[in-house]
Design an enzyme around this catalytic site. Structure first.
Site, mmCIF file in Angstrom:
data_model
loop_
_atom_site.group_PDB
_atom_site.id
_atom_site.type_symbol
_atom_site.label_atom_id
_atom_site.label_comp_id
_atom_site.label_asym_id
_atom_site.label_seq_id
_atom_site.Cartn_x
_atom_site.Cartn_y
_atom_site.Cartn_z
ATOM 1 N N THR A 96 0.820 -1.358 -0.025
ATOM 2 C CA THR A 96 -0.011 0.122 0.111
ATOM 3 C C THR A 96 1.012 1.238 -0.090
ATOM 4 O O THR A 96 1.722 1.470 1.058
ATOM 5 C CB THR A 96 -0.857 -0.026 1.308
ATOM 6 O OG1 THR A 96 -1.787 -1.168 1.398
ATOM 7 C CG2 THR A 96 -1.829 1.323 1.164
ATOM 8 N N LYS A 171 -7.181 1.731 -3.251
ATOM 9 C CA LYS A 171 -6.599 1.539 -1.910
ATOM 10 C C LYS A 171 -7.016 2.384 -0.992
ATOM 11 O O LYS A 171 -7.597 2.430 0.224
ATOM 12 C CB LYS A 171 -5.364 0.765 -2.017
ATOM 13 C CG LYS A 171 -4.798 0.291 -0.577
ATOM 14 C CD LYS A 171 -5.334 -0.779 -0.081
ATOM 15 C CE LYS A 171 -4.875 -1.031 1.275
ATOM 16 N NZ LYS A 171 -5.238 -2.305 1.608
ATOM 17 N N LYS A 239 0.300 5.306 7.943
ATOM 18 C CA LYS A 239 0.714 5.434 6.557
ATOM 19 C C LYS A 239 -0.197 5.680 5.706
ATOM 20 O O LYS A 239 -0.263 6.628 4.727
ATOM 21 C CB LYS A 239 1.947 4.230 6.369
ATOM 22 C CG LYS A 239 2.430 4.370 5.071
ATOM 23 C CD LYS A 239 2.022 3.158 4.119
ATOM 24 C CE LYS A 239 2.128 1.811 4.580
ATOM 25 N NZ LYS A 239 1.295 0.927 3.892
HETATM 26 P P1 NAP Z 1 5.362 -6.474 7.520
HETATM 27 O O1 NAP Z 1 4.869 -7.664 7.987
HETATM 28 O O2 NAP Z 1 6.157 -5.279 8.117
HETATM 29 O O3 NAP Z 1 6.158 -6.816 5.893
HETATM 30 C C1 NAP Z 1 6.924 -5.927 5.190
HETATM 31 C C2 NAP Z 1 8.181 -6.734 4.867
HETATM 32 O O4 NAP Z 1 8.875 -5.893 3.887
HETATM 33 C C3 NAP Z 1 8.897 -6.983 6.056
HETATM 34 O O5 NAP Z 1 9.316 -8.187 6.179
HETATM 35 C C4 NAP Z 1 10.057 -5.976 5.650
HETATM 36 O O6 NAP Z 1 11.494 -6.588 6.303
HETATM 37 C C5 NAP Z 1 10.118 -6.005 4.384
HETATM 38 N N1 NAP Z 1 10.824 -4.898 3.840
HETATM 39 C C6 NAP Z 1 10.667 -3.877 3.867
HETATM 40 N N2 NAP Z 1 11.279 -2.755 3.448
HETATM 41 C C7 NAP Z 1 12.279 -3.597 2.826
HETATM 42 C C8 NAP Z 1 13.525 -3.205 1.681
HETATM 43 N N3 NAP Z 1 13.674 -2.181 1.709
HETATM 44 N N4 NAP Z 1 13.928 -4.213 1.245
HETATM 45 C C9 NAP Z 1 13.427 -5.648 1.529
HETATM 46 N N5 NAP Z 1 12.486 -5.904 2.233
HETATM 47 C C10 NAP Z 1 11.792 -4.653 2.932
HETATM 48 O O7 NAP Z 1 3.872 -5.780 6.779
HETATM 49 P P2 NAP Z 1 2.784 -6.421 6.219
HETATM 50 O O8 NAP Z 1 1.623 -6.299 7.261
HETATM 51 O O9 NAP Z 1 3.212 -7.604 5.564
HETATM 52 O O10 NAP Z 1 2.473 -5.317 5.087
HETATM 53 C C11 NAP Z 1 3.120 -5.073 4.000
HETATM 54 C C12 NAP Z 1 2.419 -3.900 3.098
HETATM 55 O O11 NAP Z 1 1.054 -4.374 2.982
HETATM 56 C C13 NAP Z 1 2.061 -2.764 3.915
HETATM 57 O O12 NAP Z 1 2.274 -1.615 2.888
HETATM 58 C C14 NAP Z 1 0.849 -2.691 4.353
HETATM 59 O O13 NAP Z 1 0.194 -1.686 4.530
HETATM 60 C C15 NAP Z 1 -0.061 -3.551 3.265
HETATM 61 N N6 NAP Z 1 -0.882 -4.231 3.655
HETATM 62 C C16 NAP Z 1 -1.334 -4.914 4.857
HETATM 63 C C17 NAP Z 1 -2.241 -5.828 5.302
HETATM 64 C C18 NAP Z 1 -2.400 -6.543 6.668
HETATM 65 O O14 NAP Z 1 -3.465 -6.873 7.056
HETATM 66 N N7 NAP Z 1 -1.175 -6.751 7.343
HETATM 67 C C19 NAP Z 1 -3.235 -5.783 4.469
HETATM 68 C C20 NAP Z 1 -3.269 -4.968 3.153
HETATM 69 C C21 NAP Z 1 -2.187 -4.300 2.971
HETATM 70 P P3 NAP Z 1 11.700 -6.740 7.791
HETATM 71 O O15 NAP Z 1 11.274 -8.328 7.883
HETATM 72 O O16 NAP Z 1 13.233 -6.451 7.896
HETATM 73 O O17 NAP Z 1 11.042 -5.867 8.658
#
Ligand code: NAP
Length: 290
Positions: A96, A171, A239
């Site tokens: 997102t 979104k 965010k």
């Molecule tokens: P998350 O658990 O924080 O996952 C993000 C992953 O991306 C982490 O493993 C992080 O690494 C990795 N990352 C971040 N920056 C990076 C980089 N520069 N290079 C390589 N890897 C990198 O978050 P999430 O809940 O999966 O959400 C991910 C995205 O989807 C967000 O934008 C969120 O807003 C969106 N989203 C989430 C949901 C939900 O319900 N969770 C639903 C819809 C959309 P690290 O392991 O080192 O932190």
């Protein structure tokens, strides 16, 4: 379309990459914290040491990282996706993120003969685990069609909403609707508490009627049960609401409720609750203990 590079293996990405493996794709992975790839590597995914290495030679590169700055880094960084993906590849950002950044990626990719789409998702961690995500796609219709087998391995409701950036704009609409719905649910239980009602009884009474919703029954219920572990982290919600506020203001939309909820979420983040799930907004309203 067989070979997929997948970058970002958090709550969402790890489950989504797992479905691609299960569907028979040849999956390579990269994540900032390497250990989050262990399970996928044990199931057959190949580990790559950088975003660029994960993009080189792939038919499709998928990203679902945290913030727009992370998207910028993995696409435009020195060893990034656009430096090393091959002409003819498809790059799909499912983070997102900002619609303006999505338009920038589309234009930069096009110059290199790479097809870029923005494809953020809704449906939460449950949707990622069950491969039932809604996928909101912005970009060229041809790319949308070509990517169907990939999308179908991860989601169910897959909609081409318009040109590059339209997925991220859609979104933002989704997050604006959630903001009002979640705050409304929290406020209802704040009223229940203040007026001396039993919150559990109120939930039982109203959750199956017209006030029932995913935010009440799926999100707030977890918090009422004392579970604040994240399906969707408050810091990511903040965010998203900031992106919606900034771009919405530029587009001239009137968004008063969004502004209030963004303020509440920021206060929670400053209070150290950013890594809790969005149900922690109940704490802002005094419904749950801080
Ligand atoms: P998350 O658990 O924080 O996952 C993000 C992953 O991306 C982490 O493993 C992080 O690494 C990795 N990352 C971040 N920056 C990076 C980089 N520069 N290079 C390589 N890897 C990198 O978050 P999430 O809940 O999966 O959400 C991910 C995205 O989807 C967000 O934008 C969120 O807003 C969106 N989203 C989430 C949901 C939900 O319900 N969770 C639903 C819809 C959309 P690290 O392991 O080192 O932190």
């Amino acid at each position: 379309m067989k070979k997929i590079g997948f970058i970002g293996l958090g709550i969402m990405g790890a489950a989504m990459a797992g479905h691609l493996l299960d569907a028979g794709f040849d999956v390579s992975v990269y994540n900032r914290t390497k250990s989050k790839a262990d399970d996928l590597v044990s199931r057959g995914a190949k580990w790559c040491g950088s975003p660029g290495a994960c993009a080189e030679g792939q038919d499709v590169v998928i990203t679902i990282v945290g913030y727009p700055k992370d998207v910028e880094q993995v696409y435009f960084g020195e060893d990034g996706i656009l430096a090393r993906a091959w002409a003819g590849a498809y790059v799909v950002d499912m983070t997102t993120s900002s619609p303006i950044l999505a338009e920038r990626i589309y234009a930069a990719a096009k110059e290199k003969g790479i097809f870029a789409v923005d494809a953020p998702v809704t449906g939460g961690d449950t949707g990622a685990r069950n491969a039932t995500l809604s996928i909101l796609v912005g970009g060229d219709a041809e790319a949308f069609e070509a990517l169907q087998p990939v999308f179908l391995a991860m989601g169910k409701n897959i909609v081409h909403v318009g040109a590059a950036g339209a997925g991220q704009k859609t979104k933002a609409c989704n997050q604006i609707a959630i903001a009002g719905a979640l705050a409304g649910v929290c406020e209802a239980f704040a009223y229940a508490k203040a007026s001396g009602l039993d919150i559990g009884k109120v939930y039982e009474a109203i959750s199956q009627g017209a006030a029932g919703s995913f935010q009440m029954n799926g999100v707030a219920k977890k918090g009422l049960d004392g579970d604040f572990r994240p399906g969707f982290m408050l810091k990511h919600f903040g965010k998203d609401l900031a992106i919606a506020t900034e771009t919405g203001t530029a587009y001239g939309a009137a968004l008063p409720v969004l502004g209030m909820v963004l303020h509440e979420v920021r206060k929670m983040e400053h209070g150290g609750k950013g890594n809790e799930g969005t149900q922690a907004l109940l704490k802002y309203y005094g419904v749950a203990e801080p």
